[in-house]
Design a protein around this motif. Structure first.
Motif, PDB file in Angstrom:
ATOM      1  N   ARG A 186       0.809  -1.218   0.000  1.00  0.00           N
ATOM      2  CA  ARG A 186       0.000   0.000   0.000  1.00  0.00           C
ATOM      3  C   ARG A 186       0.839   1.263   0.000  1.00  0.00           C
ATOM      4  O   ARG A 186       0.332   2.351  -0.274  1.00  0.00           O
ATOM      5  N   SER A 187       2.123   1.137   0.317  1.00  0.00           N
ATOM      6  CA  SER A 187       2.985   2.325   0.339  1.00  0.00           C
ATOM      7  C   SER A 187       3.348   2.789  -1.068  1.00  0.00           C
ATOM      8  O   SER A 187       3.716   3.950  -1.276  1.00  0.00           O
ATOM      9  N   SER A 188       3.239   1.894  -2.044  1.00  0.00           N
ATOM     10  CA  SER A 188       3.609   2.232  -3.423  1.00  0.00           C
ATOM     11  C   SER A 188       2.718   3.347  -3.970  1.00  0.00           C
ATOM     12  O   SER A 188       1.493   3.265  -3.892  1.00  0.00           O
ATOM     13  N   GLY A 189       3.340   4.367  -4.483  1.00  0.00           N
ATOM     14  CA  GLY A 189       2.610   5.457  -5.119  1.00  0.00           C
ATOM     15  C   GLY A 189       2.145   6.558  -4.190  1.00  0.00           C
ATOM     16  O   GLY A 189       1.584   7.560  -4.658  1.00  0.00           O
ATOM     17  N   LEU A 190       2.364   6.432  -2.888  1.00  0.00           N
ATOM     18  CA  LEU A 190       1.880   7.457  -1.968  1.00  0.00           C
ATOM     19  C   LEU A 190       2.583   8.802  -2.174  1.00  0.00           C
ATOM     20  O   LEU A 190       2.003   9.860  -1.903  1.00  0.00           O
ATOM     21  N   TYR A 191       3.812   8.768  -2.651  1.00  0.00           N
ATOM     22  CA  TYR A 191       4.551  10.021  -2.861  1.00  0.00           C
ATOM     23  C   TYR A 191       3.988  10.842  -4.024  1.00  0.00           C
ATOM     24  O   TYR A 191       4.287  12.038  -4.144  1.00  0.00           O
ATOM     25  N   GLU A 192       3.179  10.216  -4.862  1.00  0.00           N
ATOM     26  CA  GLU A 192       2.657  10.919  -6.034  1.00  0.00           C
ATOM     27  C   GLU A 192       1.840  12.154  -5.661  1.00  0.00           C
ATOM     28  O   GLU A 192       1.737  13.099  -6.452  1.00  0.00           O
ATOM     29  N   VAL A 193       1.294  12.159  -4.448  1.00  0.00           N
ATOM     30  CA  VAL A 193       0.468  13.280  -4.021  1.00  0.00           C
ATOM     31  C   VAL A 193       1.277  14.574  -3.922  1.00  0.00           C
ATOM     32  O   VAL A 193       0.710  15.673  -3.968  1.00  0.00           O
ATOM     33  N   LEU A 194       2.614  14.460  -3.813  1.00  0.00           N
ATOM     34  CA  LEU A 194       3.459  15.646  -3.669  1.00  0.00           C
ATOM     35  C   LEU A 194       4.206  16.017  -4.944  1.00  0.00           C
ATOM     36  O   LEU A 194       4.969  16.983  -4.948  1.00  0.00           O
ATOM     37  N   TYR A 195       4.013  15.267  -6.022  1.00  0.00           N
ATOM     38  CA  TYR A 195       4.783  15.511  -7.241  1.00  0.00           C
ATOM     39  C   TYR A 195       4.520  16.905  -7.823  1.00  0.00           C
ATOM     40  O   TYR A 195       5.455  17.566  -8.298  1.00  0.00           O
TER      41      TYR A 195
END
Length: 351
Positions: free
Chosen positions: A167-176
């Motif tokens: 579930r951690s995969s892709g969570l950083y996309e919110v800050l791109y």
């Protein structure tokens, strides 16, 4: 010679940034893609092989020297000290080669642009009043989010570790959009097989640049594991400073739609801000602490008790070694000083 060239390279920041972007990052991401196909941690396998190799080499060296010494005592022409010196030099050469590789693949990031420089978000000095407001904010976050996670009979967070890493995969996309410098390739973090050992050494996780893997100590209290995952994923984005990785873990977690990552990030934020407030004004800290609900207190108490059991000369020695190692790259008090994290949180969350 390699170390000298690297040190000369690190005097030119623009050149360092070019090497990071065009050489070391593509290499690390290539290794990460290869290792992501494995169900186990290649990093831990390398470490285990290294420990076995060092022990074997040491025992073999003692055997060879001892045998030579016996021959010497019997009147044969042998030079045990010379043989020991040769083997010692061989081990030193291997150590310097590995250190050079680490400097090129990871240490160089300490001489490039920091996240603050890449993003334009600069931490600022804050007053005790602002620190109090920030602590109240994170205490409120913790209280509001504490009911949305799984807990045991004693009210302590237990989490859903089976799907947490996926579930951690892709969570950083919110800050791109907000921070384009974070838009880099990501490999899923992995749980450590030797997690208990890492607790004895005082580590919650680490990034291994030779394989591009982010490793997380899953024996540590579950409440902070989600935030630790996000912290280690920040290292994959060439964020070297621990304080900035903590800041990103908190912001990404709170910005996600996953209840466990949200709560874990809020708890990590409260701990850092609360510790800073405790040092600045204990009465204000007690006032904020009194607003924290029983569930959050249960997690904080469990976390403190867990780490207290590992306080020993071994953990202190490991901390001293790692701090000295980090100091060689200009990172002072890397394991204890997270003031920059609080400064960034204030710049991001306070008006």
């Amino acid at each position: 010679m390699i170390l000298l060239l690297l040190r000369l390279l690190c005097t030119d920041k623009s050149l360092v940034n070019w090497v990071i972007d065009n050489v070391t990052t593509p290499v690390k991401h290539s290794f990460a893609r290869l290792c992501s196909c494995l169900p186990f941690s290649m990093a831990e396998l390398v470490w285990a092989a290294a420990v076995v190799g060092i022990l074997s080499f040491t025992l073999r060296s003692l055997w060879v020297v001892g045998k030579s010494l016996i021959h010497r005592l019997r009147g044969r022409r042998t030079h045990p000290l010379r043989r020991l010196l040769r083997r010692g030099l061989a081990m030193l050469s291997a150590g310097l080669f590995i250190y050079s590789g680490y400097t090129l693949t990871w240490g160089i990031n300490y001489y490039g642009d920091t996240f603050s420089e890449m993003s334009g978000l600069e931490g600022r000095e804050i007053t005790v009043s602002e620190l109090y407001d920030l602590a109240c904010l994170f205490a409120e976050y913790c209280n509001d989010l504490s009911d949305g996670v799984l807990r045991d009979d004693e009210g302590v967070y237990v989490g859903d570790s089976e799907t947490l890493f996926q579930r951690s995969s892709g969570l950083y996309e919110v800050l791109y959009d907000e921070f384009p410098c974070l838009d880099l390739e990501e490999a899923q973090a992995k749980p450590m097989f030797f997690s208990r050992l890492m607790s004895w050494l005082g580590f919650t996780g680490f990034y291994f640049p030779f394989t591009g893997e982010s490793m997380v100590n899953v024996d540590a209290p579950a409440a902070l594991v989600p935030a630790t995952i996000l912290h280690e994923l920040a290292h994959q984005r060439n964020v070297a400073q621990e304080s900035e990785c903590n800041f990103l873990a908190i912001v990404v977690g709170l910005s996600s739609n996953d209840a466990e990552f949200q709560y874990s990030a809020a708890l990590m934020g409260y701990i850092h801000v609360g510790n800073a407030l405790y040092s600045a004004d204990r009465e204000l800290w007690r006032e904020v602490r009194a607003t924290v609900n029983e569930q959050v207190l249960a997690d904080l108490t469990f976390n403190n008790n867990y780490w207290a059991q590992f306080e020993s000369p071994a953990s202190e020695a490991a901390e001293a070694v790692y701090s000295s190692f980090a100091s060689s790259y200009g990172q002072e008090d890397i394991m204890k000083s997270y003031g920059a994290c609080v400064d960034l949180l204030a710049a991001y969350y306070l008006p």
